[in-house]
Structure formats: structure tokens, C-alpha cells
Design a protein around this motif. Sequence first.
Motif, PDB file in Angstrom:
ATOM      1  N   TYR A 105    -104.356 -35.370 -62.587  1.00 31.58           N
ATOM      2  CA  TYR A 105    -104.835 -34.249 -61.772  1.00 31.58           C
ATOM      3  C   TYR A 105    -105.850 -33.417 -62.553  1.00 31.58           C
ATOM      4  O   TYR A 105    -106.903 -33.040 -62.023  1.00 31.58           O
ATOM      5  N   GLU A 127    -101.505 -42.033 -58.243  1.00 34.46           N
ATOM      6  CA  GLU A 127    -101.705 -41.706 -56.830  1.00 34.46           C
ATOM      7  C   GLU A 127    -101.304 -40.287 -56.450  1.00 34.46           C
ATOM      8  O   GLU A 127    -102.093 -39.557 -55.821  1.00 34.46           O
ATOM      9  N   ASP A 128    -100.111 -39.852 -56.773  1.00 36.40           N
ATOM     10  CA  ASP A 128     -99.660 -38.530 -56.335  1.00 36.40           C
ATOM     11  C   ASP A 128    -100.549 -37.414 -56.884  1.00 36.40           C
ATOM     12  O   ASP A 128    -100.757 -36.390 -56.223  1.00 36.40           O
ATOM     13  N   ILE A 131    -103.749 -37.385 -54.876  1.00 38.73           N
ATOM     14  CA  ILE A 131    -103.512 -36.731 -53.578  1.00 38.73           C
ATOM     15  C   ILE A 131    -103.491 -35.220 -53.753  1.00 38.73           C
ATOM     16  O   ILE A 131    -104.060 -34.471 -52.935  1.00 38.73           O
ATOM     17  N   LYS A 132    -102.870 -34.747 -54.817  1.00 41.59           N
ATOM     18  CA  LYS A 132    -102.840 -33.305 -55.099  1.00 41.59           C
ATOM     19  C   LYS A 132    -104.263 -32.766 -55.228  1.00 41.59           C
ATOM     20  O   LYS A 132    -104.595 -31.704 -54.656  1.00 41.59           O
ATOM     21  N   LYS A 149    -100.520 -44.843 -50.116  1.00 40.79           N
ATOM     22  CA  LYS A 149    -100.202 -43.700 -49.271  1.00 40.79           C
ATOM     23  C   LYS A 149    -101.349 -43.167 -48.409  1.00 40.79           C
ATOM     24  O   LYS A 149    -101.136 -42.258 -47.601  1.00 40.79           O
ATOM     25  N   GLU A 153    -100.718 -40.523 -45.482  1.00 42.50           N
ATOM     26  CA  GLU A 153    -101.074 -39.142 -45.793  1.00 42.50           C
ATOM     27  C   GLU A 153    -102.037 -38.568 -44.759  1.00 42.50           C
ATOM     28  O   GLU A 153    -101.968 -37.390 -44.406  1.00 42.50           O
TER      29      GLU A 153
END
Length: 424
Positions: A105, A127-128, A131-132, A149, A153
Motif C-alpha cells: 500500500y 491484492e488487498d 484494493i485499499k 477480487k 469488488e
Amino acid sequence: MKKVIALALALVLAIGVLAACGGTGDNGDDNKMLGMSESPLPAPEITKDYEIKEDFKIGFICLHDEQSTYDLNFLNAANSVQAALGLTNEQVIIKTNIPEGNECYEAAKDLVNQGCNIVFANSFGHEDFMIKAAKEFPEVEFCHATGTKAHTEGLKNYHNAFASIYQGRYLAGIVAGMKLNEMIEAGKITADQAKMGYVGAFTYAEVMSGYTSFYLGAKSVCPSVTMEVQFTGSWYDPTEEKNAAEALINNKCVLISQHADSMGAPSACETAGVPNVSYNGSTYESCPETFLVSSAINWAPYFNYIIAQVNKGETIDADWCGGIEQGSVVLTGLNQDVIAEGTLAKVEEAITGFRAGTIKVFDTKNFTVDGKALTTYMADVDTDAAYEKDTEAITDGYFNESADRSAPYFDVKIDGIKLLNEKF
């Protein structure tokens, strides 16, 4: 970093760029060193039919660096696209050794602050965090390889991508199967000793899809083949990969392949004199006595696609999956000093079959599960915390891999393949 990558590229063969000399094996009575063939499935030329804005920038986030064959494959693609499109070093920003944690991130945020219009990350665990970042910066496009996702999403600026690498694995399996046939015909092994070993990272669908397609390619030419799989629990661990390959060899596996990112398994094969099929790049220079062929995803077509979409002001697909037709699946040349006679022709025949649509890797006529044909299978496509299987994957007599999302979801345990351990 650019200088480091440039040095690595000078030292390592890019996918589709093949050694024309070398080799120490012999090939028939004349004992000529033939070296590498031309690639039967090379990377296509990158073409541009759009204008690139002067302030355009793209950022890349890689899990490791050029020491990892997986990451080097992405770095090669990024550099080839940069050269083909005439992008400056200021327009292409590369971050390496970014862990699968909040560091991703932070790296994405930094790339946005540097003016990147597109941020791309290459590892599943990113991935997460991508997305953030996508939620925080809706004006920037976030693209992620191997993720699952994007289609659930529903973010307009978050996208997944993969390739039909099972096609390339199948072709590499044909090379392996032909080699097994040669060993059987020469009396080096019997038909029931045609056992391959496979070094896998994790018991994930991506790895299972890969080793199954490799096995099915080998089985298409060597019906008696079986395979054992040893997992390491890491994408990149040279010691564990070497240990896994050595264990498989000690367990009488006569040919080794892998879905892991170091030279651990190929080097073990070279030491033991066991034929090897590598992944994400040629190991010919380091392993001339045992290297057969390598398959890889060519990420250049996807990079070109997302750069084009942004510069034309058009939407990027939520899930993008390229195959042989898109130039996203490639092979190195074949080591003519090690492969069996007639291998290249057999591979070219299968490539023609893929292009004609007559070969389906996961055709249910070609494998069984617990001795029975597979007529229905619910796959986990819409990933959730419970990994609930939610989508019927069998259509028209074959498992329709990567049709409902780009990332693989084939996780069937078929007959003929034995898992020696499992790592999640």
C-alpha cells in the motif's frame, strides 16, 4: 535500480531470446553440439496505434527482484514495453522487493504521489493492499497480476490480469513426455518407471492448474506417465526448492519441473543429470546438460493494453486473460542436445491445435478422478473467506479454466498425480 535491471537483463536470456550456441550434450552419432532451437512460440512484436500523453507515468511493484525468475519475467516485460513505446525512465518507475503487506500500500501510494496514472503489482498477496489504494485514489488505475477480487469488488479503477499459462505448461509437458518416451525406447527406464517430479510452491489453484496441465501434456504422448508433487511453502526459496527436487529424484522421479522461482530445482537436476523443464525463463546457460524447455507468461501484451486504454481514455477490463493468440503465452527454444527426436514437430502440431481450438487442456476425456470421469465440478471463483465453491466449471465436456475470472481456479486432484505434502 534501472542500472541493476539493465545489468540483469544483459546477463539473463529474456523469454523468446535464445542462445544460438553452447551445449555440451551429444545428439546422435555425429556428436554435434546443436544448442538451442528457435522458439516455436516466441513473444510477438509490440505495436502501438495510440498517442502517449507527455505526463503519462506507470509504476510497477514487484515482490522480489531480478534474482527471482518470476519477478525477472515482469521486469523484462516492463523494459521491453518501455523501449517499444519510447517511454523515458521518468515515465516508468519500478519498485522491487515489496512484501505482501502494508508495504505494498505504501509503495502504491508513493507511486501515485510521483504522478503515476497506472500502478501495477505482481504478487497474489499484494491484492488487498492494492484494493485499499484503489479506494483511496479513484483517479488512478490499479492493475494486479494473479488476483481474484476485481470482479467481485466492482471498483472501476481496480483490475486483475493473468494468462492461459496452462497452454504453455501443456506444451512443455509434451516436451517432457517425448523425453520419457525416448528414455523408455532406449531401455533406460521401463514404461511404468516414467515418473516425473514437480516442485510446487503452494497447494493453490494457480499451482495445481499448472502442474496438472503439464502432466496432461506429457500424458498426451506418454500414456504411462505418473507424477509426484513436493511443495515448498514459498514462492522463492532456493534451498527448499533444491531440497524438494533432490527428494523427488531420490524417489526415482526421472524428470523434474517446477512452479517455484529460483534456480534451486534446475541446479539440482544439472548436478544429478536429470532432465528439467523450468519456468519463467531459460536455464540453458546454467544447465546445458539437462534443460529441455521453459514456458512463461509474456506480460508485455497486457502492459501495452493497459497503457493504451489509459492514454485513449478507455476502460480497462476488470479481468483480462491472454493466451497463445494474444502472445501472452510463450516458450523458449528447445535444447536440441537433450530433447527427444521429433519433439519440435510435436509441439508445433499442438500449437496449431490450440490456435484452431481443437485442443482443450482440461478435456474431461483425458483424465479421471478416483477412477471416474468428471461430469460436474463447482469451483471457487467468487473468492470469500470460507473459499466456498460457487461456480459450475465443466462446460461442453471440459473444465473451462479462467473463463469466469482471469486467475486460475482449477484445483481438481486427478488420477496419476500424487501429492507428497500440501502447503497453504
